[in-house]
Every structure is written in C-alpha cells, then in structure tokens.
Design an enzyme around this catalytic site. Structure first.
Site, PDB file in Angstrom:
ATOM      1  N   GLU A 178       0.802  -1.242   0.000  1.00  0.00           N
ATOM      2  CA  GLU A 178       0.000   0.000   0.000  1.00  0.00           C
ATOM      3  C   GLU A 178       0.829   1.285   0.000  1.00  0.00           C
ATOM      4  OE1 GLU A 178      -2.784  -0.448   3.227  1.00  0.00           O
ATOM      5  OE2 GLU A 178      -3.614  -2.302   2.409  1.00  0.00           O
ATOM      6  N   GLU A 291      -6.631 -10.462  -0.967  1.00  0.00           N
ATOM      7  CA  GLU A 291      -7.471 -10.107   0.192  1.00  0.00           C
ATOM      8  C   GLU A 291      -8.927  -9.929  -0.226  1.00  0.00           C
ATOM      9  OE1 GLU A 291      -5.863  -6.759   2.373  1.00  0.00           O
ATOM     10  OE2 GLU A 291      -3.796  -7.373   2.033  1.00  0.00           O
TER      11      GLU A 291
HETATM   12  O1  9MR Z   1      -7.574  -7.616   8.798  1.00  0.00           O
HETATM   13  C1  9MR Z   1      -6.672  -6.713   9.402  1.00  0.00           C
HETATM   14  C2  9MR Z   1      -7.325  -6.092  10.627  1.00  0.00           C
HETATM   15  O2  9MR Z   1      -7.555  -7.073  11.628  1.00  0.00           O
HETATM   16  C3  9MR Z   1      -6.470  -4.980  11.160  1.00  0.00           C
HETATM   17  O3  9MR Z   1      -7.141  -4.318  12.218  1.00  0.00           O
HETATM   18  C4  9MR Z   1      -6.157  -3.988  10.028  1.00  0.00           C
HETATM   19  C5  9MR Z   1      -5.282  -2.851  10.492  1.00  0.00           C
HETATM   20  O4  9MR Z   1      -5.100  -1.937   9.458  1.00  0.00           O
HETATM   21  O5  9MR Z   1      -5.494  -4.685   8.981  1.00  0.00           O
HETATM   22  C6  9MR Z   1      -6.320  -5.633   8.408  1.00  0.00           C
HETATM   23  O6  9MR Z   1      -5.705  -6.211   7.270  1.00  0.00           O
HETATM   24  C7  9MR Z   1      -5.350  -5.306   6.226  1.00  0.00           C
HETATM   25  C8  9MR Z   1      -4.191  -5.911   5.501  1.00  0.00           C
HETATM   26  O7  9MR Z   1      -3.148  -6.201   6.384  1.00  0.00           O
HETATM   27  C9  9MR Z   1      -3.685  -4.978   4.397  1.00  0.00           C
HETATM   28  N1  9MR Z   1      -4.756  -4.598   3.505  1.00  0.00           N
HETATM   29  C10 9MR Z   1      -5.958  -4.100   4.136  1.00  0.00           C
HETATM   30  C11 9MR Z   1      -6.447  -5.088   5.191  1.00  0.00           C
HETATM   31  C12 9MR Z   1      -7.755  -4.603   5.793  1.00  0.00           C
HETATM   32  O8  9MR Z   1      -7.558  -3.421   6.503  1.00  0.00           O
END
Ligand code: 9MR
Length: 393
Positions: A178, A291
C-alpha cells in the site's frame, strides 16, 4: 477499500450485472448439486474450494486470525476449504516485536504450524507497511530518539530476522504494502511514513533484503484498487509503470498482489479487472488475488443481513467476477479471501454500517458467494488454463 465516487458506477450497467447473476446465485447450490457442507476432514471433499482449484493448479486461500485456528468448528472450515493461508495480523511488525528486541512469534508460528498440518502453503504478510507498526518505533521516530539512519537499520534487521526465521516455509511474501496514492494521477505517496523518512528507494531495498534472507520465496508488491476499482485505472497505471521500472533495474520483485476489497455500492468491472491482471502478467510477474472480500450495507454488525435485497445478488456476482477474471489468466497463482466468515471480518469494525463481506455467514454457513465460487472453480477445472509453475517452499 474504496475511494471512488458513487457516480462512477453506471447505474444501468450495475443493475444489469446484478440481475445477470441473481438467478444462478440462488439456484446454484441445489440446482448444480453442489450443496456441500464443509468437510471436517481436510482434503477429503472433492467439491471443496481447495480441491476444485487444485485441478488447474490454483491455490485457494484465506486470511486467518488466531480465533479461526483455535475454534474447532472454524478450523475445520479453514483446513478443508483452503490450500494457502495468510496471517491476518500475526506477521506484522507490531505483533512480532511489540517491545524493541523482544519478539513474539506465537501467532506466526501457530499459523505456519496449522498450514503444515493441513497441507497448506503460506503467504507471508507484510514486511514494509505504514500501518500496524510497533509503538516504540513510531514514537521513537516522532520524538527524534530514532534517527532516519537508525530507522533504516531497524527495518533491515526486521526483514532479515523475520524472513530468515521462516526461510523455506513461505511461498509468497508481501514485501511492500500500500504505497500508492488514491488519486488521478496516482504515484508513490510522498507522505507515506517510510517514504517521508527514507525516500522511495526504500521499497526496492526491502525487496533486496528479503531476497537475501530467503532466495526461494516469491516476493510480492501488494496493494488495493490496482485492478480498475478506482474507476479511472489511474492507480493501476502508476503501479504498472513502477513495476516495469523496478524490473528494468533488476529489483527482485516476482509478483503483484491485487487485494480485491470491493463494495457493492461502487460497482465493479470484471473486464477491467482481468485486463489489469493480464497487464501485470505481461511484465513476467506472477499475480495473486490476496485479500478478496465484497462488503455491503447491513442491518447490524452482529447479524449482518444486507439492507438492500439486490446486495444479495451483487455480492456473489462481484466475488465471482474477480474469480472468473483470475481463472482466465494463468499467471494468477492464488486467490485468497480476507477471512472466510462474517463473524470475524475486519469490515464491520472499519466501515460503519457495512458487513456481509465474506463467503460464510456469521454462523459459519456458506452463503451464495461460496456456491458461486464453487461453481466457477468446477467449471474452471474444465476450461481454465493451468497455472504457471512456481518455486515451492
Ligand atoms: O484484517 C486486518 C485487521 O484485523 C487490522 O485491524 C487492520 C489494520 O489496518 O489490517 C487488516 O488487514 C489489512 C491488511 O493487512 C492490508 N490490507 C488491508 C487489510 C484490511 O484493513
């Protein structure tokens, strides 16, 4: 993740797309004779998502958090339906080094052990990201006790320690995550934590460090809205141009991950999604959907019943559109959903009023999206090209 105007969805196109899938979505379980309950025994059901995907060499995956592994009924789904797993949080810097120099590998080890026990591959996630960094690191940088030179050294150490620990056990690593702006034109965000402190060369540097620590792992750049979801394709254009440049400089980037976080309110072009996957593949890269989920407005975060009855059609339609596009492109080696059950999806906690984003409901029952994907994979086994081979851990 989304950031496109509501107007970008062409109302007519969106409605037609929705109607086009509706009947099959609801009829598919019974009509297609595919109404399977998740098998309690991993790998034994020939109609599981993982078994169907295996027929063309595709890995079908999910993100897992500890609750998924520790709750027996949930673990049975995780084991039986998926052939590649990603730690939802367990390998992020905040989790693995909560105090400087004090490591906690418990979540990561649990995930890797679960994968091994169930014949699954692992996607490591993620080494270089602006989010979920340890507080000691961000605080130290903010108050000046960690200089930029020290920050770079700490990052090198982090990548070296983590990638070495799991060397030979990770199929794909999301090295960098990102970095691009949601804007037209897009580009690397100059205000990103890492870029503002260390400059854009830190991204290729991270790939080199990761490659040195595990030369056998496939190293990925991972981002959202990079397959046309922004409506302009601006972010995809920018990522494509950057990848091309990086490859020309010999940076060890081997794949690109399109996250695939969709929202029914914005519409979706499966054609553009596929074109962008093909464009990344044309660079010689492997491609992964990393994802996938499709959220919509719901009655409440507990029950997650869609408030718009058309959403029940749109949600599986968009999931299916992503998978069909992926099936058409042989360089797409894995298709991962970001959690399999609405019960522990990240969506309700992040997008007020939204949910219903996964393929199992809050009671772990398969939803229409599950059966759509199952039917796509079953058909794909007859017509889709076999996946390109990859190094295996
Ligand atoms: O699923 C993840 C969630 O539990 C966390 O709180 C969050 C923090 O930003 O990150 C989520 O996973 C992310 C992933 O690592 C990167 N792409 C976006 C995902 C959804 O936010």
């Amino acid at each position: 993740m989304r950031r496109r105007s509501l107007l970008a969805m062409g109302a007519a196109g969106g409605a037609a797309a929705v109607l086009g899938t509706g009947a099959s979505a609801l009829a598919s379980p019974a009509a297609a004779g595919l109404a399977v309950r998740p098998s309690a025994n991993p790998g034994t059901s020939p109609t599981s998502l993982r078994a169907l995907a295996a027929k063309i060499g595709l890995r079908f995956g999910t993100a897992l958090i500890p609750q998924d592994i520790e709750t027996p009924a949930w673990a049975a789904i995780a084991a039986s339906q998926f052939s590649v797993v990603t730690p939802g949080n367990g390998m992020k810097w905040q989790i693995v080094e909560p105090t400087q120099g004090v490591y906690d590998w418990s979540q990561a080890d649990q995930l890797v052990a679960f994968a091994r026990a169930n014949g699954q591959l692992v996607r490591g996630h993620t080494l270089l990201w602006h989010n979920q960094l340890p507080t000691w690191l961000t605080t130290g940088v903010a108050n000046g006790t960690i200089t930029n030179a020290q920050l770079k050294q700490l990052l090198h150490n982090h990548i070296q320690v983590e990638v070495s620990r799991y060397r030979g056990r990770i199929w794909q690593w999301d090295v960098a995550n990102e970095f691009f702006l949601d804007a037209n034109p897009s580009g690397i965000d100059p205000n990103n934590f890492w870029i503002s402190h260390l400059g854009p060369d830190i991204i290729p540097q991270a790939f080199r460090w990761a490659h040195a620590a595990d030369p056998g792992a496939l190293l990925f750049y991972n981002d959202y809205n990079i397959t046309g979801e922004d409506g302009t394709n601006a972010k995809s254009d920018a990522v494509y141009a950057w990848l091309k440049q990086m490859l020309s400089e010999g940076v060890p980037i081997m794949g690109v991950g399109s996250q695939g976080h969709l929202d029914t309110q914005y519409g979706f072009s499966p054609q553009l999604f596929q074109q962008d996957l093909e464009r990344y593949a044309s660079l010689g890269l492997k491609v992964a959907i990393t994802e996938a989920d499709v959220r919509t407005f719901v009655n409440n975060a507990t029950d997650q019943v869609p408030t718009d009855h058309l959403a029940v059609f749109a949600q599986p339609y968009e999931f299916s559109g992503m998978l069909k596009a992926a099936l058409a492109v042989p360089q797409v080696i894995s298709f991962t959903i970001w959690g399999f059950t609405d019960a522990d999806s990240w969506v309700p906690g992040t997008f007020a009023g939204e949910g219903y984003a996964t393929i199992y409901d809050v009671n772990q029952q398969p939803k229409p999206a599950y059966y759509e994907l199952q039917a796509d994979l079953e058909l794909g086994a007859f017509g889709a090209p076999r996946r390109v081979p990859t190094p295996m851990p």
